[in-house]
Write an enzyme that holds these catalytic residues in place. Structure first.
Site, mmCIF file in Angstrom:
data_model
loop_
_atom_site.group_PDB
_atom_site.id
_atom_site.type_symbol
_atom_site.label_atom_id
_atom_site.label_comp_id
_atom_site.label_asym_id
_atom_site.label_seq_id
_atom_site.Cartn_x
_atom_site.Cartn_y
_atom_site.Cartn_z
ATOM 1 N N GLY A 1 -37.751 -81.235 15.092
ATOM 2 C CA GLY A 1 -37.544 -82.594 15.612
ATOM 3 C C GLY A 1 -38.462 -82.898 16.773
ATOM 4 O O GLY A 1 -39.095 -82.009 17.347
ATOM 5 N N ASP B 1 -36.037 -72.556 18.049
ATOM 6 C CA ASP B 1 -35.890 -73.961 18.469
ATOM 7 C C ASP B 1 -37.048 -74.880 18.038
ATOM 8 O O ASP B 1 -37.052 -76.053 18.388
ATOM 9 C CB ASP B 1 -35.570 -74.068 19.965
ATOM 10 C CG ASP B 1 -36.802 -74.139 20.839
ATOM 11 O OD1 ASP B 1 -37.880 -73.697 20.415
ATOM 12 O OD2 ASP B 1 -36.664 -74.659 21.968
ATOM 13 N N TYR C 1 -51.740 -81.983 28.622
ATOM 14 C CA TYR C 1 -51.322 -83.367 28.912
ATOM 15 C C TYR C 1 -52.322 -84.060 29.849
ATOM 16 O O TYR C 1 -52.516 -85.262 29.768
ATOM 17 C CB TYR C 1 -49.894 -83.401 29.475
ATOM 18 C CG TYR C 1 -48.854 -83.360 28.357
ATOM 19 C CD1 TYR C 1 -48.580 -84.484 27.596
ATOM 20 C CD2 TYR C 1 -48.176 -82.187 28.038
ATOM 21 C CE1 TYR C 1 -47.648 -84.455 26.568
ATOM 22 C CE2 TYR C 1 -47.242 -82.141 27.004
ATOM 23 C CZ TYR C 1 -46.986 -83.279 26.275
ATOM 24 O OH TYR C 1 -46.080 -83.244 25.242
HETATM 25 N N1 ATP Z 1 -27.208 -85.498 22.684
HETATM 26 C C1 ATP Z 1 -27.643 -85.502 23.931
HETATM 27 N N2 ATP Z 1 -27.022 -86.212 24.888
HETATM 28 C C2 ATP Z 1 -27.455 -86.198 26.152
HETATM 29 N N3 ATP Z 1 -28.511 -85.503 26.579
HETATM 30 C C3 ATP Z 1 -29.166 -84.781 25.674
HETATM 31 C C4 ATP Z 1 -28.783 -84.734 24.308
HETATM 32 N N4 ATP Z 1 -29.623 -83.928 23.635
HETATM 33 C C5 ATP Z 1 -30.511 -83.502 24.549
HETATM 34 N N5 ATP Z 1 -30.222 -83.995 25.770
HETATM 35 C C6 ATP Z 1 -30.973 -83.772 27.000
HETATM 36 O O1 ATP Z 1 -32.310 -84.173 26.736
HETATM 37 C C7 ATP Z 1 -33.235 -83.261 27.306
HETATM 38 C C8 ATP Z 1 -34.096 -82.684 26.191
HETATM 39 O O2 ATP Z 1 -33.315 -81.829 25.397
HETATM 40 P P1 ATP Z 1 -33.890 -80.458 24.816
HETATM 41 O O3 ATP Z 1 -34.682 -79.751 25.864
HETATM 42 O O4 ATP Z 1 -32.768 -79.736 24.156
HETATM 43 O O5 ATP Z 1 -34.910 -81.072 23.711
HETATM 44 P P2 ATP Z 1 -35.979 -80.346 22.805
HETATM 45 O O6 ATP Z 1 -35.891 -80.993 21.473
HETATM 46 O O7 ATP Z 1 -35.787 -78.877 22.842
HETATM 47 O O8 ATP Z 1 -37.327 -80.759 23.510
HETATM 48 P P3 ATP Z 1 -38.810 -80.135 23.392
HETATM 49 O O9 ATP Z 1 -39.310 -80.424 22.021
HETATM 50 O O10 ATP Z 1 -39.597 -80.873 24.389
HETATM 51 O O11 ATP Z 1 -38.700 -78.672 23.688
HETATM 52 C C9 ATP Z 1 -32.419 -82.229 28.064
HETATM 53 O O12 ATP Z 1 -32.327 -82.634 29.403
HETATM 54 C C10 ATP Z 1 -31.037 -82.293 27.364
HETATM 55 O O13 ATP Z 1 -29.992 -81.959 28.256
HETATM 56 N N1 GNG Z 2 -49.961 -80.460 21.111
HETATM 57 C C1 GNG Z 2 -48.863 -79.764 20.842
HETATM 58 N N2 GNG Z 2 -48.835 -78.973 19.740
HETATM 59 C C2 GNG Z 2 -47.747 -78.226 19.413
HETATM 60 O O1 GNG Z 2 -47.748 -77.506 18.425
HETATM 61 C C3 GNG Z 2 -46.627 -78.336 20.263
HETATM 62 N N3 GNG Z 2 -45.398 -77.778 20.237
HETATM 63 C C4 GNG Z 2 -44.766 -78.251 21.326
HETATM 64 N N4 GNG Z 2 -45.554 -79.087 22.012
HETATM 65 C C5 GNG Z 2 -45.231 -79.769 23.296
HETATM 66 C C6 GNG Z 2 -44.319 -80.928 23.138
HETATM 67 C C7 GNG Z 2 -43.496 -80.877 24.397
HETATM 68 O O2 GNG Z 2 -44.168 -81.562 25.449
HETATM 69 C C8 GNG Z 2 -43.442 -79.414 24.746
HETATM 70 C C9 GNG Z 2 -42.173 -78.714 24.346
HETATM 71 O O3 GNG Z 2 -41.889 -78.891 23.004
HETATM 72 O O4 GNG Z 2 -44.549 -78.804 24.078
HETATM 73 C C10 GNG Z 2 -46.722 -79.180 21.381
HETATM 74 N N5 GNG Z 2 -47.817 -79.877 21.678
#
Ligand code: ATP
Ligand code: GNG
Length: 213
Positions: free
Chosen positions: A6, A76, A42
């Site tokens: 996602g 993840d 970034y």
């Molecule tokens: N359903 C939700 N409700 C409220 N806050 C949420 C929810 N899901 C995620 N968050 C918050 O949004 C932020 C991003 O969540 P998370 O780090 O789990 O996302 P991620 O998909 O792992 O992101 P990334 O791809 O950047 O690693 C965190 O601060 C988390 O607490």
């Molecule tokens: N360019 C790029 N390629 C990847 O494969 C990739 N996987 C994650 N990300 C960036 C997204 C979030 O900022 C942060 C955490 O997911 O790292 C990526 N960025």
């Protein structure tokens, strides 16, 4: 192995923790806060897209090998999305054709090694987190990593729309394992206990169907 997918900020790390605690297994997280290349990317995506991609690929490969050691460990993000991210960046002019070719060949080569690492190649289940642009931005703002905030860099708005716009097709084309989609706009599994229980139940049901629970 259960793999989450996602958009940036969808909630993968949060759900990885919940699912692994629920199943009594281990979660493997993408390296972010201690990733030395991410802030460089970034700040100057054109210069660092390829390096970041190689960095993530290397880390992801190591995590997959560890995660495959026991049943139902949770990853993840999928290795298949890394390639999606890179191709979108390449389409935005941030990588050369030669870099794309090297990356694609390296990825194919590494994927061929995975079955030998653990006698199986694909995840048992992909759980995809679907999220709207507004909800994703809400999460990104709540988390507050400065280099991900569109108020600091308005070009991120286009980048995020590009990524989000390609995820539906990516999910439709994904065929490596059984898959399921969870809407992060519909289920707030972080703050709402009822939604959390519902999401965990949906995942349990899918794992039972698959025969891994
Ligand atoms: N359903 C939700 N409700 C409220 N806050 C949420 C929810 N899901 C995620 N968050 C918050 O949004 C932020 C991003 O969540 P998370 O780090 O789990 O996302 P991620 O998909 O792992 O992101 P990334 O791809 O950047 O690693 C965190 O601060 C988390 O607490
Ligand atoms: N360019 C790029 N390629 C990847 O494969 C990739 N996987 C994650 N990300 C960036 C997204 C979030 O900022 C942060 C955490 O997911 O790292 C990526 N960025």
């Amino acid at each position: 192995m259960i793999v989450l997918s996602g958009m940036i900020g969808a909630g993968k790390s949060s759900l990885a923790t919940l699912v692994s605690e629920h199943l009594g297994t281990k979660a493997f997280y993408e390296q972010v806060d201690d990733n030395p290349v991410l802030p460089l990317f970034y700040a100057d995506p054109k210069k660092y897209a390829f390096l970041l991609q190689i960095y993530f690929l290397n880390k992801r490969f190591a995590s997959i090998k560890q995660a495959l050691a026991d049943d139902n460990n949770v990853l993840d993000r999928s290795i298949y999305e890394d390639s999606l991210f890179f191709h979108i960046n390449a389409d935005m002019g941030r990588a050369t054709d030669q870099e794309v070719k090297v990356y694609d060949e390296l990825l194919d080569n590494m994927m061929e090694e995975l079955p030998y690492a653990a006698h199986k190649k694909a995840p048992d289940l992909l759980v995809h987190l679907d999220v709207s642009y507004d909800k994703m931005l809400e999460h990104i703002q709540k988390r507050g990593r400065s280099y991900e905030l569109p108020e600091n860099d308005p070009s991120l708005i286009d980048y995020y729309h590009n990524l989000l716009g390609r995820y539906d097709q990516w999910y439709a084309d994904y065929h490596y394992s059984p898959k399921m989609k969870i809407s992060c706009d519909e289920y707030d599994f972080v703050e709402n206990e009822h939604d959390r229980a519902k999401v965990l139940k949906l995942i349990d049901e899918k794992l039972k169907e698959r025969g891994t629970l």
